[in-house]
Design an enzyme around this catalytic site. Sequence first.
Site, PDB file in Angstrom:
ATOM      1  N   HIS A 101       0.847  -1.195   0.000  1.00 33.41           N
ATOM      2  CA  HIS A 101       0.000   0.000   0.000  1.00 33.41           C
ATOM      3  C   HIS A 101       0.877   1.238   0.000  1.00 33.41           C
ATOM      4  CE1 HIS A 101       0.067   2.218   3.838  1.00 33.41           C
ATOM      5  NE2 HIS A 101       0.455   1.077   4.354  1.00 33.41           N
ATOM      6  N   CYS A 102       0.296   2.347  -0.453  1.00 26.96           N
ATOM      7  CA  CYS A 102       0.985   3.640  -0.432  1.00 26.96           C
ATOM      8  C   CYS A 102      -0.013   4.679   0.069  1.00 26.96           C
ATOM      9  CB  CYS A 102       1.548   3.986  -1.817  1.00 26.96           C
ATOM     10  SG  CYS A 102       0.310   4.084  -3.119  1.00 26.96           S
ATOM     11  N   GLN A 103       0.054   5.903  -0.429  1.00 29.37           N
ATOM     12  CA  GLN A 103      -0.885   6.930   0.021  1.00 29.37           C
ATOM     13  C   GLN A 103      -2.222   6.828  -0.716  1.00 29.37           C
ATOM     14  OE1 GLN A 103      -0.118   8.842   2.605  1.00 29.37           O
ATOM     15  NE2 GLN A 103      -1.972  10.058   2.630  1.00 29.37           N
ATOM     16  N   PHE A 129      -3.302   4.604   2.128  1.00 25.30           N
ATOM     17  CA  PHE A 129      -3.442   5.106   3.491  1.00 25.30           C
ATOM     18  C   PHE A 129      -4.564   6.131   3.586  1.00 25.30           C
ATOM     19  CE2 PHE A 129      -2.517   7.900   7.053  1.00 25.30           C
ATOM     20  CZ  PHE A 129      -2.424   6.968   8.076  1.00 25.30           C
TER      21      PHE A 129
END
Length: 114
Positions: A77-79, A106
């Site tokens: 996952h990232c932003q 996120f």
Amino acid sequence: MTDEISYEELKSLIDVDNIQLFDVRTPEEIDKYGKIGNSVNIPVNEIRAALEMTDNEFQSKYSISKPNKDSDNLIFHCQAGKRSRMALDAAFELGYTKARHYREGFSGWNQRQK
């Protein structure tokens, strides 16, 4: 099997601690915004090199076991989903055939926690 994971499935895997969740944002972003559970930070520009490490090198650097290539609980996952997709593509190229990513990132996770 899809290469994306839903919020509900991600939360369920975290709740039972049956996940290897890699946060591919920068350390600065994590410091600023926070993180999901016990995710491990490996910035997207390091993910390929990390997954090419030996098991011992990976364990030494990240203090967790290197994921198995057939693990279906390997999640990135990232932003907001773009970098996690890049990490997922790199993992696929290296033979991690069941890896997935959390497209909401996120930002999506954080909104649902309120």
